[in-house]
Write an enzyme that holds these catalytic residues in place. Structure first.
Site, PDB file in Angstrom:
ATOM      1  N   ASP A  43      30.817  39.681  43.334  1.00 49.22           N
ATOM      2  CA  ASP A  43      31.633  39.405  44.521  1.00 49.22           C
ATOM      3  C   ASP A  43      30.858  39.610  45.816  1.00 49.22           C
ATOM      4  O   ASP A  43      30.847  38.738  46.690  1.00 49.22           O
ATOM      5  CB  ASP A  43      32.863  40.310  44.545  1.00 49.22           C
ATOM      6  N   HIS A  79      36.358  36.168  37.173  1.00 49.28           N
ATOM      7  CA  HIS A  79      36.151  37.232  38.150  1.00 49.28           C
ATOM      8  C   HIS A  79      34.718  37.719  38.035  1.00 49.28           C
ATOM      9  O   HIS A  79      33.957  37.302  37.155  1.00 49.28           O
ATOM     10  CB  HIS A  79      37.149  38.369  37.944  1.00 49.28           C
TER      11      HIS A  79
END
Length: 381
Positions: free
Chosen positions: A161, A131
């Site tokens: 992200d 992540h």
């Protein structure tokens, strides 16, 4: 008036975070984005509801089972009409589905095939799960976030992200689409959050290479090391931000805080004195409320702003004056950005829960009979 990307069609394979954000950006600026979802869910996030998920705004939706022949046939027909495709699966997944870039570029030589991953399509980590926090750790970015003597602090998931992932992918898509419009061929974009977050650190790597950025947290000008680039708590438990880097702005900040005549505050750029100057400035700031500091600082060149909560920001006068936030489908959300002088971005439109299957199939030239046959096979809904 149509947006700058009007006329472009992008196929989005449902996923999490950066892929949807990149597609939201493209849709905001006029592209027709068709979101491919698995039957029974939006795949927008934990318990995601497309009617309230801002990242899923302004899309057309169709549910397709990519493991069925009928589903794959519809997918291929859609991709044959598309300018771009975005997927965020682990490397090799699309190839195993028969939808990899080699096959799709053979089907549609002008296609721009965007691939969003954390580690990239190649490299020792490529097949590992991860992540944002992991990707920015590997690029060196996470090491730089945090205060002196404390452990690294993840900047939520903005750096990997969205900054290093989605925005880089959106930029790559638009660049490659422009290349195709100028006569070039389709291409594959390998957008990796490790690469993107490293790129976002370019200025800091430059400063480090120039030997005036120390490779440790909280001791440099922009990482809360400097007293004049930091956040301070006010008397009412709220916070303000100060960032007067230039000497004339620093002088204005000292004037407005009542510290202009303090000789201890004169050595602005002496790192040895930053901690002492921070302590003195913190005591001054803590003596007034945030609203009181607004009354003193707003309108000046002290490089000041109150730190607003997610609840407060949409209603701040500056944001209201610029319509920085808008309500669509009952959901308060950021307005599309950036803005243009002569063309419009697409007003956000939240999903009503319905797919656009019949409309999309008809647009592909399917007859009513073919549409009913396709739906009856169960691979598309």
């Amino acid at each position: 008036m149509p947006g700058p990307l009007d006329g472009l069609r992008v196929i989005e394979f449902a996923g999490l975070g950066p892929g949807p954000f990149a597609c939201m950006m493209l849709a905001d600026h006029g592209a027709e984005v068709i979101r491919i979802e698995r039957p029974g869910g939006t795949q927008g996030g934990p318990e995601s509801d497309a009617s309230t998920d801002i990242l899923l705004r302004s899309r057309k939706r169709i549910a397709i089972d990519m493991k069925t022949d009928s589903g794959k046939a519809v997918l291929r027909d859609l991709i044959a009409t598309a300018d771009g495709l975005i997927e965020g699966f682990r490397p090799g997944v699309m190839e195993r589905l028969g939808l990899g870039p080699d096959d799709m570029l053979n089907l549609n030589p002008k296609l721009v095939y965007g691939r969003m991953t954390g580690w990239g399509q190649t490299g020792p980590y490529a097949q590992m799960a991860g992540h944002d926090i992991n990707y920015i750790a590997l690029s060196g970015a996470l090491h730089a976030f945090g205060r002196k003597g404390e452990k690294p602090t993840p900047p939520i998931n903005m750096m990997g992200d969205f900054g290093g992932g989605a925005m880089m992918l959106a930029f790559g898509m638009v660049s490659a689409l422009l290349h195709v419009q100028r006569g070039g061929t389709g291409t594959v974009i390998d957008a990796a959050m490790t690469d993107g977050s490293a790129l976002l650190m370019s200025m800091i790597y430059s400063f480090h290479g120039q030997r005036w950025w120390k490779d440790e947290r909280g001791v440099n000008m922009l990482d809360t090391g400097a007293h004049f680039y930091d956040v301070y708590e006010t008397r009412d438990g709220k916070f303000i931000s100060l960032g007067p880097i230039e000497p004339q702005f620093y002088a204005k900040m000292l004037e407005l805080t009542g510290l202009a005549g303090d000789p201890d505050m004169a050595a602005q750029n002496d790192p040895q004195k930053w901690d002492d100057m921070r302590d003195k400035l913190a005591k001054v700031i803590a003596a007034k409320t945030r609203d009181e500091w607004d009354g003193i600082m707003v309108g000046s060149d002290a490089c000041y702003a109150p730190i607003l909560s997610l609840t407060e920001a949409p209603d701040h006068p500056h944001n209201r004056s610029r319509d920085t936030f808008v309500t669509a489908g009952g959901v308060r959300q950021p307005t599309p950005a950036p803005r243009y002088s002569s063309i419009e971005t697409t007003p956000p439109e939240m999903s009503n829960g319905q797919t656009h299957t019949r409309e999309l199939l008809a647009g592909l030239g399917y007859t009513d009979e073919q549409i009913e046959t396709t739906l009856s096979l169960g691979g598309v809904s």
